[in-house]
Scaffold this motif. Structure first.
Motif, mmCIF file in Angstrom:
data_model
loop_
_atom_site.group_PDB
_atom_site.id
_atom_site.type_symbol
_atom_site.label_atom_id
_atom_site.label_comp_id
_atom_site.label_asym_id
_atom_site.label_seq_id
_atom_site.Cartn_x
_atom_site.Cartn_y
_atom_site.Cartn_z
ATOM 1 N N THR A 1 4.410 -4.598 -6.759
ATOM 2 C CA THR A 1 3.351 -5.500 -7.214
ATOM 3 C C THR A 1 3.885 -6.904 -7.431
ATOM 4 O OG1 THR A 1 2.414 -3.632 -8.382
ATOM 5 C CG2 THR A 1 1.526 -5.793 -8.912
ATOM 6 N N ASN B 1 -7.308 -1.253 -7.315
ATOM 7 C CA ASN B 1 -5.907 -0.877 -7.223
ATOM 8 C C ASN B 1 -5.778 0.644 -7.338
ATOM 9 O OD1 ASN B 1 -3.183 -0.321 -7.965
ATOM 10 N ND2 ASN B 1 -2.951 -2.475 -8.440
ATOM 11 N N TYR C 1 2.323 -8.400 -3.971
ATOM 12 C CA TYR C 1 0.886 -8.513 -4.196
ATOM 13 C C TYR C 1 0.384 -9.902 -3.820
ATOM 14 C CZ TYR C 1 -3.639 -8.174 -6.507
ATOM 15 O OH TYR C 1 -4.988 -8.141 -6.762
ATOM 16 N N TYR D 1 2.265 1.868 -3.388
ATOM 17 C CA TYR D 1 1.280 2.470 -4.277
ATOM 18 C C TYR D 1 1.070 3.939 -3.956
ATOM 19 C CZ TYR D 1 -0.019 -2.075 -6.171
ATOM 20 O OH TYR D 1 -0.006 -3.274 -6.816
ATOM 21 N N ALA E 1 6.308 1.009 -7.754
ATOM 22 C CA ALA E 1 4.981 0.384 -7.803
ATOM 23 C C ALA E 1 5.040 -0.979 -8.492
ATOM 24 C CB ALA E 1 3.994 1.303 -8.522
ATOM 25 N N VAL F 1 -3.210 2.771 -7.270
ATOM 26 C CA VAL F 1 -2.208 3.478 -8.076
ATOM 27 C C VAL F 1 -2.607 3.476 -9.553
ATOM 28 C CG1 VAL F 1 -0.590 1.592 -8.550
ATOM 29 C CG2 VAL F 1 0.254 3.899 -8.335
ATOM 30 N N THR G 1 0.836 -1.201 0.000
ATOM 31 C CA THR G 1 0.000 0.000 0.000
ATOM 32 C C THR G 1 0.868 1.247 0.000
ATOM 33 O OG1 THR G 1 -1.475 -1.279 1.387
ATOM 34 C CG2 THR G 1 -2.003 1.029 1.110
ATOM 35 N N SER H 1 1.615 6.958 -6.526
ATOM 36 C CA SER H 1 0.595 7.959 -6.869
ATOM 37 C C SER H 1 1.118 9.370 -6.684
ATOM 38 C CB SER H 1 -0.641 7.771 -5.994
ATOM 39 O OG SER H 1 -1.150 6.478 -6.143
#
Lengths: 106, 292
Positions: B48, B248, B52, B10, B44, B250, B7, B14
């Motif tokens: 992932t 998701n 993830y 991400y 990111a 981002v 998180t 962003s």
């Protein structure tokens, strides 16, 4: 109607993000000089390459024997990477050229 | 714990996208802005790949993922390094098309996933198995991604001189009809029984590709940068559909950010050329575009 309301309730956070991001997106590039239009377009192009994350997730979740998913997912990862890597490199080259031009004109 | 690190990745991604875009719109900081966004993207992506998980299950198929990234990365770097300075816009268009294709492919895999899971129930409608919102994000990603892909490829061909302008009288009516067909096919995919919806889904994608071609075909070569910018924002929206699909953040932030900024940029570019967007998009019919 109920389905729509339920969907909005389920995705409340996401919808807030969408609305806020629309304003941020507009605000952030509001005063861009016209010489920077093309590099900015190129940079934005690289940023929407985040789809690659979706491609990675799709690829990673694919069953080992589901060849349709494997092949399509693999293609998605390849073209997504092309978008990200190519996008950032092209933007960098553009801006490099831009910088050189500016120096020589001064 | 690992999930919260993801998180954080991400979130960093962003924020760098927003700051990067901001820096890109200022000549003195533009280059650093680009690098910053690239760094955020790397964080990111790596996050992932390794962190993830869904329902406690990590991602598999690492050889495929790394193979894809390696191939895409090498081709992308070489293509971007070798391209002539004058051919930059067409390269951007090409990469934009790749992003659109990526979004469409994600939707195709997700649709296939649903189809495979339910195909034995031949008499049920698609609508009985998946919620409308979920289906909407899949089909929207497929349609917008396909339009963006086909359109960008045509734009690329036009800029590199491989494809000539082509328009016939009443083309905008044909275009609207094709667009209508795309939407109808998209709705039918949801309403028909599962066995048939598979075919309908690919029909929708094919029609969307056709619409992308028709959409860009009649637009004059000089207006191409504006169109590419517009398609760029399309791809952003397609990426955001993926964000909805996987919840998701981002992808959602990046996609919508580009969607909004790209639309504004399109309008600004039109203004810089002293034309209106409407003029660019439909003004080319009849061949009297010179005065604008």
């Amino acid at each position: 109607m109920e389905a729509i309301l339920a969907w909005i309730a389920d995705n409340q956070q996401m919808i807030y993000i969408v609305i806020l991001m629309i304003f941020v997106g507009i605000e952030v590039i509001g005063h861009v000089p016209s010489v920077l239009h093309t590099p900015l377009m190129s940079g934005a192009n690289a940023i929407h390459g985040v789809v690659i994350i979706g491609a990675i997730i799709v690829m990673g979740k694919a069953e080992p024997h589901n060849y349709v998913a494997l092949i399509l997912g693999f293609l998605a990862v390849v073209v997504g990477t092309l978008n990200v890597v190519g996008g950032f490199v092209v933007t960098d080259r553009m801006l490099e050229m831009f910088k050189g031009k500016k120096k020589s004109s001064k | 714990m690992e999930l919260s690190i993801l998180t954080l990745c991400y979130l960093v991604g962003s924020v760098t996208f927003i700051i990067g875009l901001k820096m890109l719109s200022n000549p003195s900081s533009a280059r650093n802005g680009n690098l910053l966004a690239a760094a955020g993207m790397t964080i990111a992506i790596i996050g992932t790949i390794f962190l993830y998980e869904e329902d406690g299950k990590k991602l598999g198929n690492y050889p495929w993922i790394f193979g894809g990234i390696l191939i895409g990365g090498i081709i992308g770097t070489l293509a971007a390094k070798k391209v002539k300075m004058t051919a930059m816009p067409e390269m951007v268009s090409m990469f934009n098309g790749m992003g659109g294709a990526c979004a469409a492919l994600i939707s195709a895999v997700e649709f296939d996933h649903i189809y495979q899971a339910n195909k034995t129930l031949d008499f049920g409608n698609m609508a009985d198995f998946i919620p409308a919102g979920h289906y909407l994000t899949i089909i929207a990603g497929a349609i917008i991604g396909s339009v963006s892909f086909a359109g960008s490829m045509i734009a690329w061909g036009k800029l590199s001189g491989k494809i000539k302008d082509m328009s016939f009288s009443g083309q905008h009516i044909v275009n609207l009809l094709v667009l209508l067909l795309v939407l109808v096919a998209g709705v039918f995919t949801y309403q028909y029984n599962v066995g048939f919806s598979h075919i309908l889904f690919y029909t929708t994608v094919a029609l969307a590709l056709l619409y992308g071609v028709f959409f860009v075909m009649p637009i004059g070569g000089a207006d191409m940068p504006v169109v590419i910018s517009l398609l760029n924002s399309f791809t952003g929206v397609a990426a955001a559909c993926g964000g909805f699909l996987y919840n998701n953040k981002v992808m959602l932030t990046g996609g919508i950010l580009v969607g909004a900024a790209g639309t504004l940029l399109t309008i600004l570019m039109c203004k810089a050329m002293n034309r209106s967007l409407k003029n660019v998009l439909i003004g080319s019919f009849g061949g009297s575009t010179a005065s604008g």
